[in-house]
Motif scaffolding. Structure first.
Motif, short mmCIF file in Angstrom:
data_model
loop_
_atom_site.label_atom_id
_atom_site.label_comp_id
_atom_site.label_asym_id
_atom_site.label_seq_id
_atom_site.Cartn_x
_atom_site.Cartn_y
_atom_site.Cartn_z
N LEU A 135 0.74 -1.28 0.11
CA LEU A 135 0.14 -0.11 0.10
C LEU A 135 0.71 1.20 -0.02
CD1 LEU A 135 -3.07 0.45 0.05
CD2 LEU A 135 -3.10 0.44 2.38
N HIS A 136 1.99 1.35 0.77
CA HIS A 136 2.78 2.41 0.91
C HIS A 136 3.36 2.63 -0.61
CE1 HIS A 136 5.70 5.27 2.40
NE2 HIS A 136 6.71 4.59 1.79
N ARG A 137 4.05 1.57 -1.27
CA ARG A 137 4.82 1.71 -2.52
C ARG A 137 3.67 2.12 -3.51
NH1 ARG A 137 7.76 -3.24 -1.36
NH2 ARG A 137 6.02 -4.43 -2.19
N ALA A 138 2.61 1.55 -3.68
CA ALA A 138 1.44 2.00 -4.45
C ALA A 138 0.85 3.42 -4.29
CB ALA A 138 0.23 1.11 -4.22
N LYS A 139 0.82 3.89 -3.09
CA LYS A 139 0.25 5.30 -2.88
C LYS A 139 1.54 6.28 -3.33
CE LYS A 139 -1.72 4.72 1.52
NZ LYS A 139 -1.76 5.08 2.99
N LYS A 140 2.74 5.68 -3.27
CA LYS A 140 3.89 6.42 -3.66
C LYS A 140 3.82 6.61 -5.06
CE LYS A 140 8.62 7.16 -1.98
NZ LYS A 140 9.61 6.48 -1.08
N LYS A 141 3.71 5.60 -5.64
CA LYS A 141 3.65 5.52 -7.22
C LYS A 141 2.49 6.15 -7.94
CE LYS A 141 5.52 0.79 -8.18
NZ LYS A 141 5.00 -0.43 -8.56
#
Length: 194
Positions: free
Chosen positions: A159-165
């Motif tokens: 979720l953290h990586r996806a929000k960043k992307k």
């Protein structure tokens, strides 16, 4: 006679019946509906025949059944199954029509989420599902973990990586250049001005 012998005998009776009636029933259904529906209705018909094997007239305990004795009754079963399929199709079409008529129209000037959907399309299926569960279903990482079979920690990381992307993708837009104006804010407001 034991229960296992009774089951075997019942299975043999059904196999003999299916051998005699499957092809004529298939032809019967193909003349009345399109091929996909005919296949589904034939399966449903054979299931009914299995459940009602003791009710099939002209089906003796031994030997192959006479088609003239068993087919009329089997045609009646197929006809009923086909009618059920047509009613179900009608219900689905009426529901679809009702949903299309009651779907709220997007007001003029409503936000276009094309960029968001394009950014989501670049994710892998699992990451896309994690983001959807978080954003649309409003689930937390522990609940998402239960749905997806991941650990809560793995969900949090994804979720953290996806929000960043997503943030980067939406900030740069389709052009690949940084979009300095933030949605819904004037330029002074975006810079924190008065």
């Amino acid at each position: 006679m034991t229960e296992q012998e009774t089951r075997r005998q019942r299975q043999k009776r059904f196999e003999r019946l299916a051998h005699v009636v499957a092809e004529p029933l298939h032809r019967y259904l193909l003349r009345r509906t399109h091929a996909d529906t005919a296949e589904d209705v034939l399966s449903e018909t054979l299931l009914v025949l299995w459940r009602r094997i003791d009710d099939v007239p002209g089906l003796g305990a031994d030997g192959a059944p006479d088609p003239d004795d068993v087919l009329p009754w089997c045609y009646g079963v197929a006809r009923g199954c086909l009618a059920n399929a047509h009613r179900a199709d009608g219900r689905r079409l009426r529901l679809l029509d009702r949903l299309m008529r009651t779907r709220p129209q997007q007001p003029a000037g409503a936000a276009d989420h094309g960029d968001l959907h394009a950014a989501l399309a670049e994710f892998g299926e699992l990451d896309r599902e994690v983001v959807r569960l978080w954003a649309w279903e409003e689930l937390g990482p522990r609940q998402i973990a239960e749905v997806t079979g991941l650990t809560a920690n793995a969900v949090s990381m994804r979720l953290h990586r996806a929000k960043k992307k997503l943030s980067t993708r939406l900030r740069t837009g389709r052009t690949g250049r940084e979009n300095t104006a933030r949605s819904g804010h004037g330029t002074d407001e975006a810079r924190g001005g008065q």
